[in-house]
Design a protein around this motif. Structure first.
Motif, PDB file in Angstrom:
ATOM      1  N   ASP A 106       0.826  -1.207   0.000  1.00  0.00           N
ATOM      2  CA  ASP A 106       0.000   0.000   0.000  1.00  0.00           C
ATOM      3  C   ASP A 106       0.861   1.258   0.000  1.00  0.00           C
ATOM      4  OD1 ASP A 106      -2.324  -1.462  -0.045  1.00  0.00           O
ATOM      5  OD2 ASP A 106      -2.736  -1.274   2.101  1.00  0.00           O
ATOM      6  N   LEU A 107       1.960   1.238   0.743  1.00  0.00           N
ATOM      7  CA  LEU A 107       2.869   2.388   0.752  1.00  0.00           C
ATOM      8  C   LEU A 107       3.476   2.607  -0.635  1.00  0.00           C
ATOM      9  CD1 LEU A 107       4.783   1.901   4.137  1.00  0.00           C
ATOM     10  CD2 LEU A 107       2.991   3.574   3.630  1.00  0.00           C
ATOM     11  N   ILE A 271      12.461   1.364  24.123  1.00  0.00           N
ATOM     12  CA  ILE A 271      13.732   1.973  23.729  1.00  0.00           C
ATOM     13  C   ILE A 271      13.419   3.318  23.070  1.00  0.00           C
ATOM     14  CG2 ILE A 271      15.792   1.734  22.286  1.00  0.00           C
ATOM     15  CD1 ILE A 271      15.352  -1.285  22.390  1.00  0.00           C
ATOM     16  N   PRO A 272      14.046   4.393  23.490  1.00  0.00           N
ATOM     17  CA  PRO A 272      13.795   5.677  22.819  1.00  0.00           C
ATOM     18  C   PRO A 272      14.154   5.572  21.335  1.00  0.00           C
ATOM     19  CG  PRO A 272      15.017   6.006  24.857  1.00  0.00           C
ATOM     20  CD  PRO A 272      15.004   4.528  24.607  1.00  0.00           C
ATOM     21  N   PRO A 273      13.365   6.165  20.458  1.00  0.00           N
ATOM     22  CA  PRO A 273      13.642   6.057  19.022  1.00  0.00           C
ATOM     23  C   PRO A 273      15.010   6.629  18.657  1.00  0.00           C
ATOM     24  CG  PRO A 273      11.448   6.959  19.409  1.00  0.00           C
ATOM     25  CD  PRO A 273      12.140   6.943  20.732  1.00  0.00           C
ATOM     26  N   VAL A 274      15.709   5.936  17.773  1.00  0.00           N
ATOM     27  CA  VAL A 274      16.963   6.428  17.224  1.00  0.00           C
ATOM     28  C   VAL A 274      16.912   6.289  15.703  1.00  0.00           C
ATOM     29  CG1 VAL A 274      18.355   5.983  19.266  1.00  0.00           C
ATOM     30  CG2 VAL A 274      18.064   4.176  17.561  1.00  0.00           C
ATOM     31  N   THR A 275      17.801   6.989  15.032  1.00  0.00           N
ATOM     32  CA  THR A 275      17.756   7.063  13.572  1.00  0.00           C
ATOM     33  C   THR A 275      18.882   6.218  12.995  1.00  0.00           C
ATOM     34  OG1 THR A 275      16.939   9.323  13.800  1.00  0.00           O
ATOM     35  CG2 THR A 275      17.674   8.640  11.606  1.00  0.00           C
ATOM     36  N   ILE A 276      18.569   4.965  12.643  1.00  0.00           N
ATOM     37  CA  ILE A 276      19.592   4.077  12.088  1.00  0.00           C
ATOM     38  C   ILE A 276      19.271   3.628  10.666  1.00  0.00           C
ATOM     39  CG2 ILE A 276      20.299   3.279  14.359  1.00  0.00           C
ATOM     40  CD1 ILE A 276      18.812   0.673  13.858  1.00  0.00           C
ATOM     41  N   ASP A 277      18.110   3.985  10.143  1.00  0.00           N
ATOM     42  CA  ASP A 277      17.760   3.683   8.754  1.00  0.00           C
ATOM     43  C   ASP A 277      18.008   4.949   7.933  1.00  0.00           C
ATOM     44  OD1 ASP A 277      16.111   0.896   8.889  1.00  0.00           O
ATOM     45  OD2 ASP A 277      15.755   2.128  10.673  1.00  0.00           O
ATOM     46  N   HIS A 278      18.750   4.797   6.843  1.00  0.00           N
ATOM     47  CA  HIS A 278      19.189   5.960   6.091  1.00  0.00           C
ATOM     48  C   HIS A 278      19.061   5.727   4.589  1.00  0.00           C
ATOM     49  CE1 HIS A 278      21.207   7.544   9.752  1.00  0.00           C
ATOM     50  NE2 HIS A 278      21.530   6.276   9.961  1.00  0.00           N
ATOM     51  N   VAL A 279      18.954   6.838   3.870  1.00  0.00           N
ATOM     52  CA  VAL A 279      19.113   6.852   2.414  1.00  0.00           C
ATOM     53  C   VAL A 279      20.300   7.761   2.138  1.00  0.00           C
ATOM     54  CG1 VAL A 279      18.086   7.424   0.190  1.00  0.00           C
ATOM     55  CG2 VAL A 279      16.648   6.471   2.016  1.00  0.00           C
ATOM     56  N   LEU A 280      21.415   7.165   1.720  1.00  0.00           N
ATOM     57  CA  LEU A 280      22.610   7.940   1.392  1.00  0.00           C
ATOM     58  C   LEU A 280      22.662   8.104  -0.117  1.00  0.00           C
ATOM     59  CD1 LEU A 280      25.349   6.347   3.696  1.00  0.00           C
ATOM     60  CD2 LEU A 280      23.546   7.995   4.265  1.00  0.00           C
ATOM     61  N   VAL A 281      22.745   9.355  -0.566  1.00  0.00           N
ATOM     62  CA  VAL A 281      22.711   9.632  -1.999  1.00  0.00           C
ATOM     63  C   VAL A 281      23.972  10.368  -2.417  1.00  0.00           C
ATOM     64  CG1 VAL A 281      20.193   9.734  -1.973  1.00  0.00           C
ATOM     65  CG2 VAL A 281      21.500  11.856  -1.777  1.00  0.00           C
ATOM     66  N   ASP A 282      24.350  10.195  -3.657  1.00  0.00           N
ATOM     67  CA  ASP A 282      25.449  10.952  -4.258  1.00  0.00           C
ATOM     68  C   ASP A 282      25.177  12.448  -4.124  1.00  0.00           C
ATOM     69  OD1 ASP A 282      26.643  12.422  -6.706  1.00  0.00           O
ATOM     70  OD2 ASP A 282      27.702  10.505  -6.744  1.00  0.00           O
ATOM     71  N   ARG A 283      26.216  13.226  -3.875  1.00  0.00           N
ATOM     72  CA  ARG A 283      26.050  14.663  -3.652  1.00  0.00           C
ATOM     73  C   ARG A 283      25.479  15.399  -4.855  1.00  0.00           C
ATOM     74  NH1 ARG A 283      31.785  15.781  -0.478  1.00  0.00           N
ATOM     75  NH2 ARG A 283      31.137  14.829   1.507  1.00  0.00           N
ATOM     76  N   ARG A 284      25.518  14.772  -6.030  1.00  0.00           N
ATOM     77  CA  ARG A 284      24.943  15.409  -7.221  1.00  0.00           C
ATOM     78  C   ARG A 284      23.439  15.227  -7.305  1.00  0.00           C
ATOM     79  NH1 ARG A 284      29.066  12.250 -11.037  1.00  0.00           N
ATOM     80  NH2 ARG A 284      28.728  10.769  -9.318  1.00  0.00           N
ATOM     81  N   ILE A 285      22.875  14.415  -6.422  1.00  0.00           N
ATOM     82  CA  ILE A 285      21.426  14.164  -6.392  1.00  0.00           C
ATOM     83  C   ILE A 285      20.783  15.126  -5.398  1.00  0.00           C
ATOM     84  CG2 ILE A 285      19.657  12.473  -5.804  1.00  0.00           C
ATOM     85  CD1 ILE A 285      21.639  10.287  -6.652  1.00  0.00           C
ATOM     86  N   ALA A 286      19.696  15.771  -5.815  1.00  0.00           N
ATOM     87  CA  ALA A 286      18.986  16.712  -4.937  1.00  0.00           C
ATOM     88  C   ALA A 286      17.927  15.972  -4.126  1.00  0.00           C
ATOM     89  CB  ALA A 286      18.345  17.821  -5.754  1.00  0.00           C
ATOM     90  N   VAL A 287      17.891  16.251  -2.827  1.00  0.00           N
ATOM     91  CA  VAL A 287      16.885  15.667  -1.939  1.00  0.00           C
ATOM     92  C   VAL A 287      15.723  16.641  -1.819  1.00  0.00           C
ATOM     93  CG1 VAL A 287      16.408  14.782   0.366  1.00  0.00           C
ATOM     94  CG2 VAL A 287      18.683  14.455  -0.662  1.00  0.00           C
ATOM     95  N   ARG A 288      14.551  16.243  -2.267  1.00  0.00           N
ATOM     96  CA  ARG A 288      13.381  17.125  -2.233  1.00  0.00           C
ATOM     97  C   ARG A 288      12.589  16.958  -0.931  1.00  0.00           C
ATOM     98  NH1 ARG A 288      15.634  20.466  -5.450  1.00  0.00           N
ATOM     99  NH2 ARG A 288      15.838  19.751  -7.609  1.00  0.00           N
ATOM    100  N   SER A 289      12.480  15.731  -0.430  1.00  0.00           N
ATOM    101  CA  SER A 289      11.758  15.513   0.827  1.00  0.00           C
ATOM    102  C   SER A 289      12.084  14.131   1.355  1.00  0.00           C
ATOM    103  CB  SER A 289      10.239  15.650   0.632  1.00  0.00           C
ATOM    104  OG  SER A 289       9.741  14.603  -0.192  1.00  0.00           O
ATOM    105  N   VAL A 290      11.879  13.962   2.653  1.00  0.00           N
ATOM    106  CA  VAL A 290      12.025  12.662   3.306  1.00  0.00           C
ATOM    107  C   VAL A 290      10.877  12.510   4.288  1.00  0.00           C
ATOM    108  CG1 VAL A 290      13.397  11.293   4.934  1.00  0.00           C
ATOM    109  CG2 VAL A 290      14.523  12.473   3.049  1.00  0.00           C
ATOM    110  N   ARG A 291      10.267  11.334   4.291  1.00  0.00           N
ATOM    111  CA  ARG A 291       9.209  11.017   5.247  1.00  0.00           C
ATOM    112  C   ARG A 291       9.511   9.684   5.901  1.00  0.00           C
ATOM    113  NH1 ARG A 291       3.285  11.453   2.811  1.00  0.00           N
ATOM    114  NH2 ARG A 291       2.873  10.956   5.019  1.00  0.00           N
ATOM    115  N   VAL A 292       9.266   9.612   7.197  1.00  0.00           N
ATOM    116  CA  VAL A 292       9.373   8.356   7.934  1.00  0.00           C
ATOM    117  C   VAL A 292       7.958   7.840   8.139  1.00  0.00           C
ATOM    118  CG1 VAL A 292      10.112   7.269  10.068  1.00  0.00           C
ATOM    119  CG2 VAL A 292      11.524   9.049   9.029  1.00  0.00           C
ATOM    120  N   LEU A 293       7.697   6.629   7.663  1.00  0.00           N
ATOM    121  CA  LEU A 293       6.353   6.067   7.641  1.00  0.00           C
ATOM    122  C   LEU A 293       6.238   4.966   8.710  1.00  0.00           C
ATOM    123  CD1 LEU A 293       6.192   5.885   3.739  1.00  0.00           C
ATOM    124  CD2 LEU A 293       5.300   7.699   5.218  1.00  0.00           C
TER     125      LEU A 293
END
Length: 312
Positions: A106-107, A271-293
């Protein structure tokens, strides 16, 4: 004495973080650095309220150091000019295949996902996802389903070439599926489902470091690359920061969402939430938005990154 009892831990944490001393039990502790940054502000406030100037001065240094490391993650950064097509990439850890397949499909459908990377991917999960229509939404794939936690996969709307499976040598031996995605109107993009070992015990820290160090570096003078998945590391861990320095950008950090937790209490653990899931992109790629679902059944939350690629 009360002031120093509060100030010294914050100061020690700042020193460990700035010096990159993530060794032994400090590896797990450093994942909670954003919380330590908040504590450092409280320590400073206490010292000021009690008019204890030397503890206040030390607390101020610790607070500046920790907030300087953490606060920028909540601020969107300027992006490179990238006039190519938009790619929506979703990454999800399925917790040994238990993550709800219907929700994941569905996502993908609702957010018009173009590329999906999965970790802890099992044969049962693959079968369930296909029954629910993922094979029609994302027909191109490089998959390595395995019973338990080692499996991984890459799904794509567009054809995948030069595909394969890379195996981490340490710890759990997690696999990392990869392939080069042919996005129309953009240069080819190599996408890999990242899953280094977890530092869940002291005797696993060396394997964790080995797996992170072995992740494919960025190629700023070569082809575009994206690493997306469960890194079992936050931006406060020095091996991940070293990987970023090869030419990657953390998408959530770039979008001002770098403090949004992706692992912790989502399967009931306190456990307090921590940020260990990532999307690492080449610096030439523009990041428009990020959402955690949300993904019922998993202890991780999927990360959706909307990216703009450069033109050929």
């Amino acid at each position: 004495m009360l002031c120093w009892l509060v100030v010294v831990p914050a100061t020690a944490w700042a020193a460990v973080r700035l010096a990159g001393l993530d060794r032994g039990p400090l590896v797990q502790a450093l994942a909670f650095t954003p919380y330590a940054a908040g504590f450092s502000v409280l320590a400073l406030a206490l010292a000021l309220a009690l008019r204890r100037w030397w503890p206040a001065a030390v607390a101020a240094l610790a607070a500046v150091a920790l907030l300087g490391a953490v606060a920028p993650r909540a601020l969107a950064a300027p992006q490179p000019v990238a006039a190519g097509p938009t790619v929506r990439l979703l990454t999800a850890n399925l917790l040994a295949g238990v993550g709800d397949a219907r929700t994941l499909v569905d996502l993908v459908r609702r957010h018009e996902v173009d590329v999906l990377t999965v970790q802890e991917f099992t044969p049962d999960a693959q079968a369930a996802l296909d029954r629910l229509g993922l094979d029609r939404l994302l027909p191109h794939r490089q998959l390595n389903p395995q019973i338990g936690t080692p499996g991984s996969g890459v799904y794509s709307r567009w054809p995948i070439t030069d595909a394969g499976i890379r195996h981490n040598l340490g710890g759990w031996g997690f696999s990392q599926a990869y392939g080069t995605v042919a996005v129309p109107g953009a240069p080819p993009v190599r996408v890999e489902s990242a899953h280094p070992s977890a530092p869940y015990a002291l005797d696993q820290v060396d394997a964790w470091r080995e797996d992170l160090t072995a992740q494919p570096p960025a190629t700023p003078d070569g082809g575009l690359q994206i690493l997306a998945g469960d890194f079992n590391a936050t931006l406060d861990h020095s091996p991940l920061r070293a990987l970023l320095r090869t030419g990657y950008v953390d998408a959530a950090d770039a979008a001002g969402e770098g403090l949004t937790g992706t692992w912790g209490p989502y399967d009931g653990d306190l456990i307090p939430p921590v940020t260990i899931d990532h999307v690492l992109v080449d610096r030439r790629i523009a990041v428009r938005s990020v959402r955690v679902l949300a993904l019922p059944g998993s202890d991780h939350r999927p990360v959706l990154a909307t990216l703009s690629l450069p033109t050929p």
